[in-house]
Design an enzyme around this catalytic site. Structure first.
Site, mmCIF file in Angstrom:
data_model
loop_
_atom_site.group_PDB
_atom_site.id
_atom_site.type_symbol
_atom_site.label_atom_id
_atom_site.label_comp_id
_atom_site.label_asym_id
_atom_site.label_seq_id
_atom_site.Cartn_x
_atom_site.Cartn_y
_atom_site.Cartn_z
ATOM 1 N N THR A 33 40.010 17.893 102.178
ATOM 2 C CA THR A 33 40.939 18.913 101.700
ATOM 3 C C THR A 33 40.505 20.284 102.198
ATOM 4 O OG1 THR A 33 41.334 17.640 99.694
ATOM 5 C CG2 THR A 33 41.931 19.961 99.624
ATOM 6 N N ASP A 86 35.948 16.005 106.713
ATOM 7 C CA ASP A 86 36.250 17.094 105.787
ATOM 8 C C ASP A 86 35.516 18.355 106.230
ATOM 9 O OD1 ASP A 86 37.321 18.399 103.606
ATOM 10 O OD2 ASP A 86 36.222 17.250 102.091
ATOM 11 N N GLY A 87 35.938 19.485 105.700
ATOM 12 C CA GLY A 87 35.293 20.748 105.988
ATOM 13 C C GLY A 87 34.212 21.065 104.968
ATOM 14 N N ALA A 88 33.731 22.297 104.998
ATOM 15 C CA ALA A 88 32.719 22.755 104.052
ATOM 16 C C ALA A 88 32.832 24.265 103.913
ATOM 17 C CB ALA A 88 31.317 22.365 104.517
ATOM 18 N N ASP A 89 32.391 24.775 102.769
ATOM 19 C CA ASP A 89 32.341 26.209 102.555
ATOM 20 C C ASP A 89 31.045 26.799 103.103
ATOM 21 O OD1 ASP A 89 34.860 26.475 101.045
ATOM 22 O OD2 ASP A 89 33.820 25.203 99.605
ATOM 23 N N GLY A 100 34.111 22.656 97.699
ATOM 24 C CA GLY A 100 34.852 22.803 96.462
ATOM 25 C C GLY A 100 35.592 24.107 96.324
ATOM 26 N N GLU A 108 36.417 14.582 96.724
ATOM 27 C CA GLU A 108 35.781 14.602 98.039
ATOM 28 C C GLU A 108 34.490 13.793 98.012
ATOM 29 O OE1 GLU A 108 37.467 18.971 99.513
ATOM 30 O OE2 GLU A 108 35.472 18.797 98.626
ATOM 31 N N LYS A 126 30.297 29.157 108.943
ATOM 32 C CA LYS A 126 29.894 28.389 107.764
ATOM 33 C C LYS A 126 28.419 27.960 107.803
ATOM 34 C CE LYS A 126 34.110 28.675 106.359
ATOM 35 N NZ LYS A 126 34.980 27.526 106.197
#
Length: 226
Positions: A33, A86-89, A100, A108, A126
């Protein structure tokens, strides 16, 4: 100079290219997401005839997949998947992540746990030396919000309720600033053990296996140290 959107697009396309050899008519792909995951979904859908379908980590991603003609499966009906993308912050050199920002951290983490390989797609902004600049999301059962917040303060954090937001699980998010995350695996376990916490956004006990990081000089492939 590439814009951040262009960097995200390059990371997403690199992930599509990476998983193409894994696709078969019986394969189900795990999809995350977020804004970079959205771009991955768009690219993946162009090859929808080559695989069976997908499991996603949010209602938002499921809707996007369905709109593009990709069949979406319930995770309860799937035993294994070759890959979750998926991505990451935030992500560090050990491929530990904070996730998140979009509020889908619990799903996730669950979908990623069923996949054989976690591929994280990020742009170079990131990558951090130490996690914690991005506030750590913690999903909590609503009745436990205040009790969990007190425990997070004891751990050195500054929790703030994400106002007006409810997760797909019907829970709330506390965004925790000020944490010194020197040992991400230990902190993940400690927070997850607080009664009332559904899960926290640290993906360290089970981090990414591979990161495809888009830079001004192209996409770099980073692997978790073994």
């Amino acid at each position: 100079m590439l814009t951040q959107q262009e960097l995200k697009q390059n990371a997403a396309q690199a992930a599509v290219d990476y998983i193409l050899p894994m696709l078969r008519t019986d394969v189900i792909v795990g999809v995350g997401t977020g804004s970079t995951a959205d771009l991955f979904i768009d690219g993946l859908a162009m090859h929808k005839e080559r695989f069976r379908g997908a499991v996603s980590s949010s209602d938002r991603s499921s809707a996007r997949l369905s709109a593009l003609g990709v069949r979406v499966f319930d995770l309860n009906d799937v035993q294994t998947m070759p890959v979750y993308v998926d991505g990451a912050d935030e992500i560090d050199a050990g491929l530990h992540m904070i996730k998140g920002g979009g509020g889908a951290l619990t799903r996730e983490k669950i979908v990623a746990s069923v996949a054989e390989r976690f591929v994280c797609i990020v742009d170079e902004s990131k990558l951090v030396q130490k996690l914690g600049r991005f506030p750590l999301p913690v999903e909590v059962i609503p009745m436990a919000r205040a009790a969990v917040a007190r425990e997070l303060v004891r751990l050195g954090g500054q929790p703030v309720l994400r106002e007006g937001f409810v997760t797909d699980n019907g829970c709330e998010i506390l965004d925790v600033a000020g944490l010194a995350i020197a040992q991400p695996e230990q902190l993940e376990a400690a927070i997850n053990n607080i009664p009332g916490v559904v899960t926290c956004g640290l993906f360290a006990i089970a981090g990414a296996d591979i990161a495809l990081m888009s830079t001004q000089d192209g996409v770099r492939e980073l692997r978790a140290p073994r």
